[in-house]
Design a protein around this motif. Structure first.
Motif, PDB file in Angstrom:
ATOM      1  N   HIS A 295       0.848  -1.206   0.000  1.00  0.00           N
ATOM      2  CA  HIS A 295       0.000   0.000   0.000  1.00  0.00           C
ATOM      3  C   HIS A 295       0.876   1.245   0.000  1.00  0.00           C
ATOM      4  O   HIS A 295       0.704   2.159  -0.815  1.00  0.00           O
ATOM      5  CB  HIS A 295      -0.916  -0.040   1.228  1.00  0.00           C
TER       6      HIS A 295
ATOM      7  N   LEU B  93       2.656   1.846  -3.310  1.00  0.00           N
ATOM      8  CA  LEU B  93       1.804   2.392  -4.377  1.00  0.00           C
ATOM      9  C   LEU B  93       1.433   3.849  -4.101  1.00  0.00           C
ATOM     10  O   LEU B  93       1.286   4.639  -5.040  1.00  0.00           O
ATOM     11  CB  LEU B  93       0.552   1.520  -4.546  1.00  0.00           C
ATOM     12  N   VAL B  94       1.280   4.199  -2.824  1.00  0.00           N
ATOM     13  CA  VAL B  94       1.060   5.619  -2.489  1.00  0.00           C
ATOM     14  C   VAL B  94       2.267   6.438  -2.950  1.00  0.00           C
ATOM     15  O   VAL B  94       2.134   7.475  -3.606  1.00  0.00           O
ATOM     16  CB  VAL B  94       0.835   5.796  -0.963  1.00  0.00           C
TER      17      VAL B  94
ATOM     18  N   LEU C 257       4.576   5.685  -5.199  1.00  0.00           N
ATOM     19  CA  LEU C 257       4.703   5.716  -6.663  1.00  0.00           C
ATOM     20  C   LEU C 257       3.701   6.687  -7.272  1.00  0.00           C
ATOM     21  O   LEU C 257       4.024   7.442  -8.192  1.00  0.00           O
ATOM     22  CB  LEU C 257       4.486   4.311  -7.243  1.00  0.00           C
ATOM     23  N   THR C 258       2.490   6.663  -6.744  1.00  0.00           N
ATOM     24  CA  THR C 258       1.446   7.568  -7.255  1.00  0.00           C
ATOM     25  C   THR C 258       1.879   9.022  -7.065  1.00  0.00           C
ATOM     26  O   THR C 258       1.750   9.850  -7.970  1.00  0.00           O
ATOM     27  CB  THR C 258       0.112   7.310  -6.525  1.00  0.00           C
TER      28      THR C 258
ATOM     29  N   TYR D 157      -3.094  11.788  -4.411  1.00  0.00           N
ATOM     30  CA  TYR D 157      -3.481  10.824  -3.399  1.00  0.00           C
ATOM     31  C   TYR D 157      -3.618  11.555  -2.082  1.00  0.00           C
ATOM     32  O   TYR D 157      -2.653  12.129  -1.580  1.00  0.00           O
ATOM     33  CB  TYR D 157      -2.488   9.676  -3.265  1.00  0.00           C
TER      34      TYR D 157
ATOM     35  N   HIS E 290      -5.960  -1.732   3.321  1.00  0.00           N
ATOM     36  CA  HIS E 290      -4.902  -2.609   2.810  1.00  0.00           C
ATOM     37  C   HIS E 290      -5.509  -3.883   2.212  1.00  0.00           C
ATOM     38  O   HIS E 290      -5.059  -4.364   1.157  1.00  0.00           O
ATOM     39  CB  HIS E 290      -3.911  -2.980   3.923  1.00  0.00           C
TER      40      HIS E 290
ATOM     41  N   LEU F 272      -7.234  -3.058  -1.150  1.00  0.00           N
ATOM     42  CA  LEU F 272      -6.252  -2.875  -2.216  1.00  0.00           C
ATOM     43  C   LEU F 272      -5.667  -4.225  -2.623  1.00  0.00           C
ATOM     44  O   LEU F 272      -5.498  -4.520  -3.809  1.00  0.00           O
ATOM     45  CB  LEU F 272      -5.127  -1.932  -1.753  1.00  0.00           C
TER      46      LEU F 272
ATOM     47  N   PRO G 131      -6.694   5.578  -7.576  1.00  0.00           N
ATOM     48  CA  PRO G 131      -5.397   6.071  -8.090  1.00  0.00           C
ATOM     49  C   PRO G 131      -4.263   5.065  -7.868  1.00  0.00           C
ATOM     50  O   PRO G 131      -3.378   4.928  -8.715  1.00  0.00           O
ATOM     51  CB  PRO G 131      -5.145   7.357  -7.286  1.00  0.00           C
ATOM     52  N   LEU G 132      -4.317   4.359  -6.728  1.00  0.00           N
ATOM     53  CA  LEU G 132      -3.260   3.378  -6.456  1.00  0.00           C
ATOM     54  C   LEU G 132      -3.360   2.203  -7.428  1.00  0.00           C
ATOM     55  O   LEU G 132      -2.344   1.672  -7.891  1.00  0.00           O
ATOM     56  CB  LEU G 132      -3.361   2.860  -5.011  1.00  0.00           C
TER      57      LEU G 132
ATOM     58  N   THR H 258      -1.903   3.214 -10.703  1.00  0.00           N
ATOM     59  CA  THR H 258      -0.433   3.142 -10.640  1.00  0.00           C
ATOM     60  C   THR H 258       0.026   1.691 -10.749  1.00  0.00           C
ATOM     61  O   THR H 258       0.993   1.384 -11.458  1.00  0.00           O
ATOM     62  CB  THR H 258       0.079   3.746  -9.310  1.00  0.00           C
TER      63      THR H 258
END
Lengths: 195, 237
Positions: free
Chosen positions: A165, A168-169, A171-172, A179, B7, B10, B31-32, B35
């Motif tokens: 998690h 990815l936060v 990377l975003t 985000y 979590h 996702l 958005p995640l 990505t």
């Protein structure tokens, strides 16, 4: 029995063609994972060969199904990457050796994603804290499930889910996407390790 | 949504994504997931054909050797070379001997070297092999430097790291041979070779274009020099 399970059975019996089939199925995602870990394409390609050589030597003792075999490959790869990092750490720093190297010219991803976006994404992945980079690469390059990753890295499932998690936060954010709840310009979890 | 539930949500979406199923996520997580989709696409790189062929040839060659296990190592080497030549084409193996890093046949050259290492398991033989490979890396470095001076873009840093790795592997193999009767002679031979390498490296540094490559060569000279000094010091104890 699936083709890959059949290949695993044959590899266990010492049939190199069985291992060659497993190589064709798993080598490309494993190479992507290794590039994220050792950073340089040539080192990753060398390690890829070593991982499968090592797997072939020990596969007769491997006791598991095809899913377990894939996770086992990543454990070997992870250990080899750590060994390489340790060897490199004993050397004086080589400014050329740590330079970013992007995937090959002929890689299929370039067609849809766009070369610039792909390069930005790779750079963002390389900038992630080590534990996040390892988890996100196993998950998205290797296609391993979170429970499989937890087994490979020897960490609780909840920790793996939290790491993917956060990865990815980050990377975003690095790619400029919105985000909520993440301060501008800050990577989450910079200090965490998986060990 | 709590952290743990977020979590889990996702993770469930990522499960669908990696299995190639249509994946969606609760609004805040979309958005995640986007990505993740882009990262999955970016990660789909290919193993270069020459590399894959070399790896598969190595796997097949080693498996055949494991099955046959002749008594004499010379026979093993010949069989390994023959298998590799058959699988990759004899011309490819021969031509690969002069391949440089970045060239299509270079992985073949390295694959043949790995087969030689698999066959020779005793520390003394491995020391000699790694030393021989270090010498090859040094020759490659000289050739790359010449290409660089001619204006071609080459990765001297990677070649330098490969050279250092072979020197380190030779030192490790020598250390594993410390209790054998031939250790002193082998150590003396290694040191003599490394002294010659230092002379080559010094010449390379003189001819290097100032910048990272020159720094890398200087670092390597220090590394080899330190290894020699450490062995000298050990002999004095």
């Amino acid at each position: 029995m699936s083709d890959l399970e059949d290949a695993l059975e044959r590899a266990r019996a010492g049939d190199a063609n069985g291992m060659a089939e497993l190589y064709r199925a798993y080598a490309a995602p494993l190479l992507a994972y290794l590039v994220t870990q050792v950073r340089r394409r040539e080192d990753a390609e060398d390690l890829l060969g070593e991982v499968f050589l090592s797997a072939m030597r020990d596969v007769s003792r491997f006791d598991g199904n095809i899913g377990g075999f894939r996770a086992w490959l990543y454990r070997i790869a992870s250990n080899r990457a750590v060994d390489l990092a340790r060897r490199n750490a004993r050397r004086p720093e080589d400014p050329l050796a740590v330079a970013f190297e992007q995937p090959g010219e002929a890689d299929p991803a370039g067609e849809a994603l766009g070369r610039v976006d792909r390069e930005r994404l790779w750079r963002a992945v390389m900038a992630l804290p080590e534990a996040q980079r390892q988890v996100v690469a196993m998950r998205l390059a290797g296609g391993l499930s979170a429970p499989e990753i937890a087994t490979v890295v020897g960490k609780p499932l909840g920790a793996v889910k939290a790491l993917q998690h956060r990865a990815l936060v980050n990377l975003t954010k690095a790619l400029g996407g919105p985000y909520p709840g993440v301060p501008e310009g800050r990577l989450e979890g910079r200090e965490e390790t998986i060990d | 949504m709590t952290d743990a539930r977020e979590h889990d949500a996702l993770d469930a979406a990522l499960d669908r994504l990696v299995q190639g199923e249509p994946a969606s996520a609760p609004e805040g997580l979309e958005p995640l997931l986007q990505t993740a989709r882009a990262a999955r696409e970016a990660f789909s790189i290919a193993v270069p054909e020459g590399v894959a062929r070399a790896h598969v040839a190595t796997l097949t060659g080693v498996a055949t050797l494991e099955r046959r296990r002749p008594r004499h190592r010379v026979a093993l080497v010949l069989i390994a070379a023959a298998i590799t030549a058959i699988l990759l084409g004899g011309a490819a193996v021969t031509a690969s001997a002069s391949a440089l890093p970045g060239e299509i046949l270079y992985p073949v050259k390295r694959a043949v070297e790995r087969i030689e290492l698999v066959i020779h398991s005793d520390p003394a033989s491995r020391t000699k092999l790694h030393l021989e490979f270090a010498q090859r890396r040094l020759a490659e470095l000289s050739a790359l430097q010449a290409l660089r001076r001619a204006g071609q873009k080459v990765d001297v840093g990677a070649a330098m790291s490969s050279y250092q790795a072979e020197v380190k592997a030779a030192e490790d193999a020598l250390a594993a041979d410390a209790s054998s009767a031939g250790y002193q002679a082998l150590a003396a031979s290694l040191d003599a070779q490394l002294q010659r390498h230092l002379a080559v490296l010094a010449a390379l540094r003189v001819g290097a274009i100032p910048g990272p490559a020159q720094v890398a060569i200087t670092n390597t000279i220090q590394h080899v020099g330190s290894a020699l000094s450490a062995r000298d010091a050990a002999l004095l104890v």
